[in-house]
Write a protein that holds these residues in place. Structure first.
Motif, PDB file in Angstrom:
ATOM      1  N   TRP A  39     -55.246   3.663 -24.346  1.00 45.42           N
ATOM      2  CA  TRP A  39     -54.259   3.537 -25.429  1.00 45.42           C
ATOM      3  C   TRP A  39     -54.979   3.407 -26.756  1.00 45.42           C
ATOM      4  N   SER A  40     -54.272   3.696 -27.840  1.00 45.82           N
ATOM      5  CA  SER A  40     -54.796   3.450 -29.169  1.00 45.82           C
ATOM      6  C   SER A  40     -53.601   3.195 -30.075  1.00 45.82           C
ATOM      7  N   LYS A  41     -53.596   2.025 -30.669  1.00 43.21           N
ATOM      8  CA  LYS A  41     -52.471   1.588 -31.524  1.00 43.21           C
ATOM      9  C   LYS A  41     -51.134   1.582 -30.783  1.00 43.21           C
ATOM     10  N   THR A  42     -51.180   1.338 -29.491  1.00 39.58           N
ATOM     11  CA  THR A  42     -49.959   1.272 -28.686  1.00 39.58           C
ATOM     12  C   THR A  42     -50.134   0.226 -27.593  1.00 39.58           C
ATOM     13  N   LYS A  43     -50.836  -0.863 -27.897  1.00 37.45           N
ATOM     14  CA  LYS A  43     -51.223  -1.796 -26.839  1.00 37.45           C
ATOM     15  C   LYS A  43     -50.051  -2.288 -25.999  1.00 37.45           C
ATOM     16  N   GLU A  44     -49.018  -2.792 -26.659  1.00 36.78           N
ATOM     17  CA  GLU A  44     -47.906  -3.401 -25.925  1.00 36.78           C
ATOM     18  C   GLU A  44     -47.186  -2.351 -25.066  1.00 36.78           C
ATOM     19  N   THR A  59     -54.586  -0.569 -17.215  1.00 32.73           N
ATOM     20  CA  THR A  59     -55.290  -0.522 -18.494  1.00 32.73           C
ATOM     21  C   THR A  59     -56.574  -1.344 -18.335  1.00 32.73           C
ATOM     22  N   LEU A  60     -57.396  -1.341 -19.378  1.00 34.45           N
ATOM     23  CA  LEU A  60     -58.623  -2.134 -19.313  1.00 34.45           C
ATOM     24  C   LEU A  60     -58.315  -3.628 -19.156  1.00 34.45           C
ATOM     25  N   GLU A  61     -57.196  -4.087 -19.716  1.00 33.98           N
ATOM     26  CA  GLU A  61     -56.833  -5.507 -19.595  1.00 33.98           C
ATOM     27  C   GLU A  61     -56.320  -5.858 -18.201  1.00 33.98           C
ATOM     28  N   PHE A 104     -68.861  -6.089 -27.065  1.00 36.68           N
ATOM     29  CA  PHE A 104     -68.230  -6.307 -25.763  1.00 36.68           C
ATOM     30  C   PHE A 104     -67.188  -5.231 -25.472  1.00 36.68           C
ATOM     31  N   TRP A 105     -66.250  -5.000 -26.422  1.00 35.64           N
ATOM     32  CA  TRP A 105     -65.183  -4.018 -26.171  1.00 35.64           C
ATOM     33  C   TRP A 105     -65.751  -2.608 -26.081  1.00 35.64           C
ATOM     34  N   GLU A 106     -66.830  -2.392 -26.854  1.00 37.74           N
ATOM     35  CA  GLU A 106     -67.441  -1.079 -26.813  1.00 37.74           C
ATOM     36  C   GLU A 106     -68.060  -0.793 -25.446  1.00 37.74           C
ATOM     37  N   LEU A 144     -67.548  -2.371 -22.577  1.00 34.56           N
ATOM     38  CA  LEU A 144     -66.556  -2.420 -21.499  1.00 34.56           C
ATOM     39  C   LEU A 144     -65.707  -1.137 -21.489  1.00 34.56           C
ATOM     40  N   SER A 145     -65.309  -0.665 -22.670  1.00 40.45           N
ATOM     41  CA  SER A 145     -64.512   0.565 -22.779  1.00 40.45           C
ATOM     42  C   SER A 145     -65.316   1.769 -22.293  1.00 40.45           C
ATOM     43  N   GLU A 146     -66.610   1.772 -22.634  1.00 36.71           N
ATOM     44  CA  GLU A 146     -67.471   2.870 -22.205  1.00 36.71           C
ATOM     45  C   GLU A 146     -67.542   2.938 -20.678  1.00 36.71           C
ATOM     46  N   MET A 176     -62.164   7.321 -35.120  1.00 33.04           N
ATOM     47  CA  MET A 176     -62.951   6.104 -35.344  1.00 33.04           C
ATOM     48  C   MET A 176     -62.497   4.928 -34.471  1.00 33.04           C
ATOM     49  N   SER A 177     -61.407   5.084 -33.741  1.00 38.18           N
ATOM     50  CA  SER A 177     -60.930   4.001 -32.865  1.00 38.18           C
ATOM     51  C   SER A 177     -61.817   3.913 -31.624  1.00 38.18           C
ATOM     52  N   THR A 178     -61.657   2.864 -30.855  1.00 38.96           N
ATOM     53  CA  THR A 178     -62.423   2.741 -29.609  1.00 38.96           C
ATOM     54  C   THR A 178     -62.094   3.904 -28.678  1.00 38.96           C
ATOM     55  N   PHE A 179     -60.838   4.263 -28.593  1.00 41.21           N
ATOM     56  CA  PHE A 179     -60.488   5.403 -27.744  1.00 41.21           C
ATOM     57  C   PHE A 179     -61.188   6.677 -28.237  1.00 41.21           C
ATOM     58  N   GLY A 180     -61.184   6.895 -29.539  1.00 42.00           N
ATOM     59  CA  GLY A 180     -61.758   8.116 -30.095  1.00 42.00           C
ATOM     60  C   GLY A 180     -63.278   8.153 -30.093  1.00 42.00           C
ATOM     61  N   VAL A 208     -65.396   5.975 -28.288  1.00 44.76           N
ATOM     62  CA  VAL A 208     -66.093   5.536 -27.086  1.00 44.76           C
ATOM     63  C   VAL A 208     -65.503   6.107 -25.800  1.00 44.76           C
ATOM     64  N   GLU A 209     -64.187   6.107 -25.674  1.00 46.04           N
ATOM     65  CA  GLU A 209     -63.597   6.481 -24.384  1.00 46.04           C
ATOM     66  C   GLU A 209     -63.501   7.999 -24.201  1.00 46.04           C
ATOM     67  N   ALA A 210     -62.844   8.687 -25.113  1.00 48.53           N
ATOM     68  CA  ALA A 210     -62.696  10.146 -24.968  1.00 48.53           C
ATOM     69  C   ALA A 210     -64.063  10.827 -24.794  1.00 48.53           C
TER      70      ALA A 210
HETATM   71  O1  N1C Z   1     -59.622   0.988 -30.943  1.00 49.20           O
HETATM   72  P1  N1C Z   1     -58.559   1.345 -29.967  1.00 49.20           P
HETATM   73  O2  N1C Z   1     -57.205   0.668 -30.258  1.00 49.20           O
HETATM   74  O3  N1C Z   1     -58.347   2.817 -29.778  1.00 49.20           O
HETATM   75  O4  N1C Z   1     -58.958   0.715 -28.537  1.00 49.20           O
HETATM   76  C1  N1C Z   1     -58.158   0.851 -27.406  1.00 49.20           C
HETATM   77  C2  N1C Z   1     -58.884   1.473 -26.234  1.00 49.20           C
HETATM   78  C3  N1C Z   1     -58.070   1.272 -24.962  1.00 49.20           C
HETATM   79  O5  N1C Z   1     -57.918   2.515 -24.292  1.00 49.20           O
HETATM   80  C4  N1C Z   1     -58.805   0.214 -24.160  1.00 49.20           C
HETATM   81  O6  N1C Z   1     -59.287   0.736 -22.919  1.00 49.20           O
HETATM   82  O7  N1C Z   1     -60.123   0.802 -26.021  1.00 49.20           O
HETATM   83  C5  N1C Z   1     -60.020  -0.206 -25.013  1.00 49.20           C
HETATM   84  N1  N1C Z   1     -59.889  -1.539 -25.688  1.00 49.20           N
HETATM   85  C6  N1C Z   1     -59.241  -2.629 -25.120  1.00 49.20           C
HETATM   86  O8  N1C Z   1     -58.832  -2.604 -23.948  1.00 49.20           O
HETATM   87  C7  N1C Z   1     -59.013  -3.781 -25.936  1.00 49.20           C
HETATM   88  N2  N1C Z   1     -58.343  -4.936 -25.714  1.00 49.20           N
HETATM   89  C8  N1C Z   1     -58.352  -5.628 -26.856  1.00 49.20           C
HETATM   90  C9  N1C Z   1     -60.393  -1.659 -26.971  1.00 49.20           C
HETATM   91  N3  N1C Z   1     -60.163  -2.721 -27.746  1.00 49.20           N
HETATM   92  C10 N1C Z   1     -59.465  -3.783 -27.239  1.00 49.20           C
HETATM   93  N4  N1C Z   1     -59.040  -4.945 -27.788  1.00 49.20           N
HETATM   94  C11 N1C Z   1     -59.125  -5.329 -29.200  1.00 49.20           C
HETATM   95  O9  N1C Z   1     -58.178  -4.490 -29.911  1.00 49.20           O
HETATM   96  C12 N1C Z   1     -60.476  -5.075 -29.853  1.00 49.20           C
HETATM   97  O10 N1C Z   1     -60.752  -6.163 -30.704  1.00 49.20           O
HETATM   98  C13 N1C Z   1     -60.302  -3.805 -30.655  1.00 49.20           C
HETATM   99  O11 N1C Z   1     -60.995  -3.797 -31.885  1.00 49.20           O
HETATM  100  C14 N1C Z   1     -58.808  -3.646 -30.874  1.00 49.20           C
HETATM  101  C15 N1C Z   1     -58.466  -2.167 -30.644  1.00 49.20           C
HETATM  102  O12 N1C Z   1     -57.176  -1.794 -31.059  1.00 49.20           O
HETATM  103  P2  N1C Z   1     -56.700  -0.309 -31.396  1.00 49.20           P
HETATM  104  O13 N1C Z   1     -57.283   0.157 -32.718  1.00 49.20           O
HETATM  105  O14 N1C Z   1     -55.216  -0.303 -31.262  1.00 49.20           O
END
Ligand code: N1C
Length: 248
Positions: free
Chosen positions: A88-93, A106-108, A150-152, A154-156, A181-185, A187-189
């Motif tokens: 997910w990215s910007k759609t956590k809930e 999900t990762l959580e 840590f999130w980097e 773990l996401s990787e 620039m997001s974690t999804f963009g 690190v994950e993709a």
């Molecule tokens: O930067 P994002 O989202 O794209 O990161 C989300 C992406 C997910 O697919 C997760 O697998 O990366 C993973 N992830 C988490 O699970 C996570 N839980 C909490 C990445 N970040 C996570 N956080 C915190 O939220 C962390 O502090 C990070 O900076 C934000 C990412 O939010 P985003 O921009 O909506």
């Protein structure tokens, strides 16, 4: 005052460590291993708490490396059964609600993601305590802080373990549903393995028109990152939150 401010525990620009960090980690670990996933391989929560603490305690909070988390991650790798992953990215809930309804993960929903979700932590050289007053801010202090790294890492690891079809829930109410620039963009993709298939779902706020679509430039950028890795890609857009949760 000046000297105290810049050498003391209050010098960072981010909020401090979560109060009772160790206790929360231990309690969440017990809950996860006994109640949430009792079927999973039995894990030693005391060892996991200790490995978590050893990763950052007494260290410069701006000098985190991925290696600092090796022992912790080896105790509980963030892997899930084939085909069950949700990014997910910007759609956590929303992504968490979707994963719950479909029995996806999900990762959580992995142990370490569950333990760390919403918590903050950092240490201080020469001290065996957490700094509860302040921790480095990603922008104002340093990117190599323990929370970001840590999130980097773990996401990787989560993305590297993906197989078969996996999904990402993106926010169609943003102009750029895909943010490189997001974690999804970042690190994950880029860490999905060849032959994996990624399904992107662009979900917008109910009652508003979408702001981005599968044919927009941000999704084309995502497609080009995946093409370079031989990852298959499908994209579904124009779904409201309710449509997505009910029909996807
Ligand atoms: O930067 P994002 O989202 O794209 O990161 C989300 C992406 C997910 O697919 C997760 O697998 O990366 C993973 N992830 C988490 O699970 C996570 N839980 C909490 C990445 N970040 C996570 N956080 C915190 O939220 C962390 O502090 C990070 O900076 C934000 C990412 O939010 P985003 O921009 O909506």
């Amino acid at each position: 005052i000046y000297k105290w401010h810049y050498s003391g525990l209050n010098r960072w620009h981010g909020a401090g460590s979560t109060a009772d960090f160790q206790k929360i980690i231990q309690e969440r670990c017990d809950t996860y291993t006994q109640t949430i996933r009792p079927g999973s391989r039995s894990r030693n929560c005391q060892a996991i708490r200790q490995a978590f603490m050893s990763a950052f305690i007494s260290k410069d909070p701006c000098k985190a490396t991925k290696e600092d988390y090796n022992s912790l991650i080896n105790l509980a790798p963030p892997t899930v059964p084939c085909g069950q992953q949700v990014f997910w990215s910007k759609t956590k809930e929303l992504a968490h609600e979707y994963a719950k309804r479909r029995r996806l993960m999900t990762l959580e929903d992995t142990l370490l993601g569950y333990l760390a979700d919403g918590l903050r932590w950092c240490g201080e050289p020469g001290s065996s305590d957490l700094n509860i007053w302040s921790c480095p801010d990603w922008r104002k202090d340093c990117r190599t802080n323990y929370l970001s790294v840590f999130w980097e890492v773990l996401s990787e690891r989560f993305a590297e373990s993906a197989c078969n079809t996996v999904r990402v829930v993106l926010n169609g109410s943003l102009e750029n549903a895909f943010d490189s620039m997001s974690t999804f963009g970042r690190v994950e993709a880029p860490n999905l393995r060849p032959q994996v298939e990624l399904e992107a779902w662009l979900v917008h706020d109910t009652g508003k028109p979408p702001s981005d679509s599968c044919s927009g430039s941000s999704i084309r950028k995502l497609k080009s990152i995946l093409d370079g890795r031989n990852v298959k890609f499908r994209c579904m857009d124009n779904l409201s939150r309710d449509q997505f949760l009910q029909r996807s």
